[in-house]
Write a protein that holds these residues in place. Structure first.
Motif, mmCIF file in Angstrom:
data_model
loop_
_atom_site.group_PDB
_atom_site.id
_atom_site.type_symbol
_atom_site.label_atom_id
_atom_site.label_comp_id
_atom_site.label_asym_id
_atom_site.label_seq_id
_atom_site.Cartn_x
_atom_site.Cartn_y
_atom_site.Cartn_z
ATOM 1 N N ARG A 107 55.657 76.274 43.946
ATOM 2 C CA ARG A 107 55.657 76.145 42.494
ATOM 3 C C ARG A 107 54.977 74.848 42.043
ATOM 4 N N GLU A 150 67.235 83.397 52.948
ATOM 5 C CA GLU A 150 67.193 83.267 51.489
ATOM 6 C C GLU A 150 67.061 81.810 51.068
ATOM 7 N N GLN A 151 67.777 80.929 51.759
ATOM 8 C CA GLN A 151 67.668 79.505 51.438
ATOM 9 C C GLN A 151 66.269 78.981 51.770
ATOM 10 N N TYR A 164 56.845 81.990 54.773
ATOM 11 C CA TYR A 164 57.547 82.762 53.740
ATOM 12 C C TYR A 164 57.505 84.255 54.059
ATOM 13 N N LYS A 197 63.455 80.760 51.856
ATOM 14 C CA LYS A 197 62.519 81.317 50.880
ATOM 15 C C LYS A 197 62.611 80.581 49.539
ATOM 16 N N THR A 198 63.815 80.239 49.135
ATOM 17 C CA THR A 198 63.986 79.514 47.871
ATOM 18 C C THR A 198 63.331 78.140 47.937
ATOM 19 N N ARG A 199 63.525 77.446 49.050
ATOM 20 C CA ARG A 199 62.923 76.107 49.174
ATOM 21 C C ARG A 199 61.399 76.211 49.285
ATOM 22 N N ALA A 203 59.612 78.494 47.893
ATOM 23 C CA ALA A 203 59.158 78.772 46.528
ATOM 24 C C ALA A 203 59.092 77.490 45.707
ATOM 25 N N ASP A 204 60.037 76.589 45.932
ATOM 26 C CA ASP A 204 59.996 75.287 45.257
ATOM 27 C C ASP A 204 58.715 74.531 45.618
ATOM 28 N N ASP A 217 60.709 86.566 54.962
ATOM 29 C CA ASP A 217 61.013 87.719 54.127
ATOM 30 C C ASP A 217 61.114 89.016 54.936
#
Length: 264
Positions: free
Chosen positions: A257, A246-247, A224, A249-251, A253-254, A228
Protein backbone atom coordinates in the motif's frame (compact mmCIF):
# COMPACT_ATOMS: atom_id res chain seq x y z
CA UNK A 1 41.60 -36.52 -16.71
CA UNK A 2 38.14 -38.05 -16.40
CA UNK A 3 35.79 -37.92 -19.38
CA UNK A 4 32.90 -36.29 -17.54
CA UNK A 5 30.72 -36.09 -20.63
CA UNK A 6 30.89 -39.87 -20.76
CA UNK A 7 30.03 -40.06 -17.06
CA UNK A 8 26.87 -38.07 -17.78
CA UNK A 9 25.98 -40.31 -20.70
CA UNK A 10 26.45 -43.36 -18.48
CA UNK A 11 23.81 -42.07 -16.06
CA UNK A 12 26.36 -40.55 -13.66
CA UNK A 13 27.78 -43.92 -12.66
CA UNK A 14 30.99 -43.61 -10.66
CA UNK A 15 33.95 -44.47 -12.94
CA UNK A 16 35.43 -47.84 -12.07
CA UNK A 17 38.82 -47.97 -10.43
CA UNK A 18 38.64 -44.41 -9.11
CA UNK A 19 38.08 -43.28 -5.52
CA UNK A 20 35.30 -40.79 -4.85
CA UNK A 21 37.82 -38.59 -3.03
CA UNK A 22 39.98 -38.33 -6.13
CA UNK A 23 36.98 -37.69 -8.35
CA UNK A 24 35.47 -35.05 -6.08
CA UNK A 25 38.78 -33.21 -5.94
CA UNK A 26 38.74 -33.05 -9.74
CA UNK A 27 35.15 -31.85 -9.78
CA UNK A 28 35.96 -29.19 -7.20
CA UNK A 29 38.47 -27.63 -9.54
CA UNK A 30 36.00 -27.73 -12.41
CA UNK A 31 33.29 -26.13 -10.29
CA UNK A 32 35.01 -22.74 -10.44
CA UNK A 33 35.65 -22.90 -14.18
CA UNK A 34 34.54 -19.90 -16.30
CA UNK A 35 33.35 -22.41 -18.90
CA UNK A 36 29.65 -22.97 -18.17
CA UNK A 37 29.70 -26.45 -19.74
CA UNK A 38 32.54 -27.58 -17.49
CA UNK A 39 31.16 -25.89 -14.38
CA UNK A 40 27.41 -26.32 -14.69
CA UNK A 41 26.66 -29.27 -16.99
CA UNK A 42 29.56 -31.39 -15.75
CA UNK A 43 30.92 -30.48 -12.30
CA UNK A 44 27.70 -29.29 -10.70
CA UNK A 45 25.51 -31.88 -12.42
CA UNK A 46 27.71 -34.76 -11.28
CA UNK A 47 28.18 -33.51 -7.72
CA UNK A 48 24.48 -32.76 -7.25
CA UNK A 49 23.54 -36.19 -8.61
CA UNK A 50 26.05 -38.05 -6.48
CA UNK A 51 25.07 -36.16 -3.34
CA UNK A 52 21.40 -36.83 -4.00
CA UNK A 53 22.05 -40.53 -4.59
CA UNK A 54 24.11 -40.94 -1.43
CA UNK A 55 27.33 -41.78 -3.29
CA UNK A 56 29.39 -39.66 -0.88
CA UNK A 57 29.70 -40.48 2.81
CA UNK A 58 28.69 -38.04 5.54
CA UNK A 59 32.37 -37.38 6.22
CA UNK A 60 32.96 -36.61 2.55
CA UNK A 61 29.95 -34.30 2.48
CA UNK A 62 31.16 -32.45 5.55
CA UNK A 63 34.60 -31.99 4.02
CA UNK A 64 33.03 -30.82 0.76
CA UNK A 65 30.90 -28.31 2.66
CA UNK A 66 33.94 -26.99 4.48
CA UNK A 67 35.69 -26.51 1.14
CA UNK A 68 32.78 -24.42 -0.14
CA UNK A 69 33.06 -21.79 2.58
CA UNK A 70 36.25 -20.05 1.35
CA UNK A 71 34.66 -19.74 -2.07
CA UNK A 72 32.29 -17.09 -0.76
CA UNK A 73 35.34 -14.83 -0.82
CA UNK A 74 36.68 -16.03 -4.17
CA UNK A 75 37.55 -13.29 -6.70
CA UNK A 76 35.66 -15.18 -9.44
CA UNK A 77 31.89 -14.64 -9.45
CA UNK A 78 31.09 -18.14 -10.74
CA UNK A 79 33.05 -19.70 -7.88
CA UNK A 80 31.11 -17.64 -5.36
CA UNK A 81 27.68 -18.36 -6.79
CA UNK A 82 28.06 -22.11 -7.16
CA UNK A 83 29.16 -22.56 -3.54
CA UNK A 84 25.62 -22.13 -2.14
CA UNK A 85 24.26 -24.62 -4.68
CA UNK A 86 26.59 -27.33 -3.43
CA UNK A 87 25.89 -26.45 0.20
CA UNK A 88 22.17 -26.64 -0.56
CA UNK A 89 22.64 -30.19 -1.89
CA UNK A 90 24.68 -31.17 1.16
CA UNK A 91 22.24 -29.78 3.73
CA UNK A 92 19.33 -31.31 1.82
CA UNK A 93 21.14 -34.66 2.05
CA UNK A 94 21.18 -34.39 5.85
CA UNK A 95 24.62 -33.00 6.65
CA UNK A 96 24.69 -29.61 8.36
CA UNK A 97 27.34 -27.63 10.18
CA UNK A 98 26.44 -24.39 12.04
CA UNK A 99 29.71 -22.72 11.02
CA UNK A 100 28.63 -22.79 7.37
CA UNK A 101 25.84 -20.28 7.97
CA UNK A 102 27.61 -16.99 8.94
CA UNK A 103 29.92 -16.94 5.88
CA UNK A 104 26.94 -17.57 3.65
CA UNK A 105 24.95 -14.77 5.30
CA UNK A 106 27.83 -12.29 4.93
CA UNK A 107 28.28 -13.14 1.26
CA UNK A 108 24.60 -13.11 0.36
CA UNK A 109 23.99 -9.60 1.65
CA UNK A 110 27.26 -8.17 0.32
CA UNK A 111 27.43 -9.72 -3.18
CA UNK A 112 27.44 -6.95 -5.78
CA UNK A 113 27.37 -8.97 -9.00
CA UNK A 114 23.72 -9.92 -9.32
CA UNK A 115 23.67 -10.91 -12.99
CA UNK A 116 21.51 -13.90 -13.71
CA UNK A 117 23.09 -14.86 -17.02
CA UNK A 118 26.31 -13.83 -18.73
CA UNK A 119 26.99 -14.65 -22.39
CA UNK A 120 30.48 -15.98 -21.64
CA UNK A 121 30.14 -17.31 -18.09
CA UNK A 122 26.65 -18.74 -18.42
CA UNK A 123 24.31 -18.85 -15.43
CA UNK A 124 25.63 -17.05 -12.35
CA UNK A 125 22.42 -16.42 -10.40
CA UNK A 126 23.82 -15.10 -7.09
CA UNK A 127 20.35 -14.19 -5.82
CA UNK A 128 18.66 -17.39 -7.01
CA UNK A 129 21.41 -19.78 -5.91
CA UNK A 130 21.64 -18.07 -2.54
CA UNK A 131 17.86 -18.22 -2.24
CA UNK A 132 17.90 -21.98 -2.71
CA UNK A 133 20.27 -22.38 0.24
CA UNK A 134 18.36 -19.80 2.28
CA UNK A 135 15.13 -21.75 1.80
CA UNK A 136 16.76 -25.04 2.76
CA UNK A 137 18.31 -23.50 5.87
CA UNK A 138 15.01 -21.80 6.65
CA UNK A 139 13.38 -25.22 6.92
CA UNK A 140 16.21 -26.82 8.90
CA UNK A 141 15.39 -27.51 12.54
CA UNK A 142 18.81 -26.28 13.70
CA UNK A 143 18.34 -22.84 12.11
CA UNK A 144 16.04 -20.16 13.50
CA UNK A 145 13.54 -19.33 10.73
CA UNK A 146 13.51 -15.63 11.62
CA UNK A 147 17.24 -15.57 10.91
CA UNK A 148 16.67 -16.57 7.29
CA UNK A 149 13.68 -14.25 6.87
CA UNK A 150 15.80 -11.33 8.01
CA UNK A 151 18.60 -12.43 5.73
CA UNK A 152 16.27 -12.38 2.74
CA UNK A 153 15.04 -8.88 3.54
CA UNK A 154 18.59 -7.70 4.16
CA UNK A 155 19.56 -8.95 0.71
CA UNK A 156 16.59 -7.26 -0.95
CA UNK A 157 17.12 -3.89 0.72
CA UNK A 158 20.85 -3.72 -0.01
CA UNK A 159 21.36 -0.87 -2.50
CA UNK A 160 22.03 -2.05 -6.04
CA UNK A 161 21.85 -0.78 -9.60
CA UNK A 162 20.57 -4.14 -10.86
CA UNK A 163 16.91 -4.97 -11.39
CA UNK A 164 16.34 -8.71 -11.09
CA UNK A 165 15.34 -10.25 -14.43
CA UNK A 166 15.91 -14.02 -14.59
CA UNK A 167 13.30 -15.27 -12.09
CA UNK A 168 15.54 -14.48 -9.14
CA UNK A 169 12.65 -12.73 -7.41
CA UNK A 170 10.55 -15.89 -7.74
CA UNK A 171 13.30 -18.08 -6.30
CA UNK A 172 13.82 -15.79 -3.31
CA UNK A 173 10.09 -15.31 -2.83
CA UNK A 174 9.64 -19.07 -2.73
CA UNK A 175 12.50 -19.46 -0.22
CA UNK A 176 10.95 -16.89 2.10
CA UNK A 177 7.50 -18.48 1.78
CA UNK A 178 8.96 -21.93 2.47
CA UNK A 179 10.60 -20.57 5.62
CA UNK A 180 7.25 -19.14 6.70
CA UNK A 181 5.79 -22.67 6.70
CA UNK A 182 7.80 -23.51 9.84
CA UNK A 183 5.28 -24.35 12.55
CA UNK A 184 7.62 -23.10 15.27
CA UNK A 185 7.59 -19.56 13.85
CA UNK A 186 5.67 -17.28 16.21
CA UNK A 187 2.93 -15.00 14.92
CA UNK A 188 4.99 -11.91 15.70
CA UNK A 189 8.10 -13.29 13.98
CA UNK A 190 6.00 -14.23 10.96
CA UNK A 191 5.27 -10.54 10.32
CA UNK A 192 7.94 -8.48 12.08
CA UNK A 193 10.63 -9.48 9.57
CA UNK A 194 8.83 -7.09 7.22
CA UNK A 195 9.30 -4.07 9.51
CA UNK A 196 12.58 -2.99 7.83
CA UNK A 197 10.75 -2.86 4.49
CA UNK A 198 8.01 -0.64 5.89
CA UNK A 199 10.62 1.69 7.39
CA UNK A 200 12.59 1.83 4.15
CA UNK A 201 9.55 2.49 1.96
CA UNK A 202 8.15 5.08 4.35
CA UNK A 203 11.33 7.12 3.89
CA UNK A 204 11.92 6.85 0.15
CA UNK A 205 15.18 8.08 -1.39
CA UNK A 206 15.13 11.35 -3.30
CA UNK A 207 15.67 9.53 -6.59
CA UNK A 208 12.36 7.71 -6.20
CA UNK A 209 11.85 4.02 -6.90
CA UNK A 210 15.30 2.44 -6.79
CA UNK A 211 16.20 -1.02 -8.14
CA UNK A 212 16.26 -2.51 -4.65
CA UNK A 213 12.73 -1.24 -4.00
CA UNK A 214 11.55 -2.76 -7.27
CA UNK A 215 13.27 -6.05 -6.41
CA UNK A 216 11.76 -6.07 -2.93
CA UNK A 217 8.18 -5.42 -4.02
CA UNK A 218 8.30 -7.98 -6.81
CA UNK A 219 9.74 -10.62 -4.48
CA UNK A 220 7.19 -9.95 -1.76
CA UNK A 221 4.37 -10.25 -4.28
CA UNK A 222 5.54 -13.83 -4.81
CA UNK A 223 5.38 -14.40 -1.04
CA UNK A 224 1.82 -13.02 -1.01
CA UNK A 225 0.66 -15.37 -3.76
CA UNK A 226 2.19 -18.38 -2.02
CA UNK A 227 0.74 -17.33 1.33
CA UNK A 228 -2.65 -17.05 -0.30
CA UNK A 229 -2.54 -20.35 -2.20
CA UNK A 230 -0.02 -22.45 -0.16
CA UNK A 231 3.05 -24.07 -1.69
CA UNK A 232 4.88 -27.32 -2.24
CA UNK A 233 7.83 -27.68 0.10
CA UNK A 234 10.69 -30.04 -0.70
CA UNK A 235 9.47 -33.31 -2.19
CA UNK A 236 5.96 -32.94 -0.81
CA UNK A 237 3.27 -33.45 -3.44
CA UNK A 238 0.57 -31.83 -1.33
CA UNK A 239 0.36 -28.10 -0.73
CA UNK A 240 1.67 -26.79 2.59
CA UNK A 241 -0.09 -23.77 4.08
CA UNK A 242 1.69 -20.96 5.87
CA UNK A 243 0.51 -21.17 9.52
CA UNK A 244 0.01 -17.41 9.99
CA UNK A 245 -1.10 -16.78 6.41
CA UNK A 246 -3.74 -14.14 7.13
CA UNK A 247 -1.43 -12.10 9.34
CA UNK A 248 1.36 -12.38 6.75
CA UNK A 249 -0.96 -11.31 3.93
CA UNK A 250 -2.21 -8.33 5.94
CA UNK A 251 1.32 -7.14 6.69
CA UNK A 252 2.37 -7.64 3.07
CA UNK A 253 -0.64 -5.57 2.00
CA UNK A 254 0.59 -2.83 4.34
CA UNK A 255 3.92 -2.94 2.50
CA UNK A 256 2.37 -2.81 -0.97
CA UNK A 257 0.00 0.00 0.00
CA UNK A 258 2.96 2.33 0.61
CA UNK A 259 4.20 2.00 -2.96
CA UNK A 260 1.04 1.06 -4.89
CA UNK A 261 -1.96 2.46 -2.99
CA UNK A 262 -4.02 2.49 -6.18
CA UNK A 263 -4.71 -1.27 -6.18
CA UNK A 264 -5.19 -2.01 -2.51
Amino acid sequence: MTDWAQVREAGYAVPEGRSTGELVAELMGMLRSPDPVVRDRQAYAVLATWIGRGVLTAEELQALGDEMIPRFGDPEIQARTFAPLILDCIVSAGVYEPHWVPPFERWYVAEEDLRGYDEKLGWLHAIAHGADLLGTLGQHAAVEPIQMLRLGIGRLLTPTSYVLRDMEDDRLGYALAATLTRDDLTESDAVEWLDPVIRALSNPPAEGITPEVTNTIRTLRVVYVLADHSLRVGDEKKLTPIPHREQVKTRLADVFRIVTPYYL
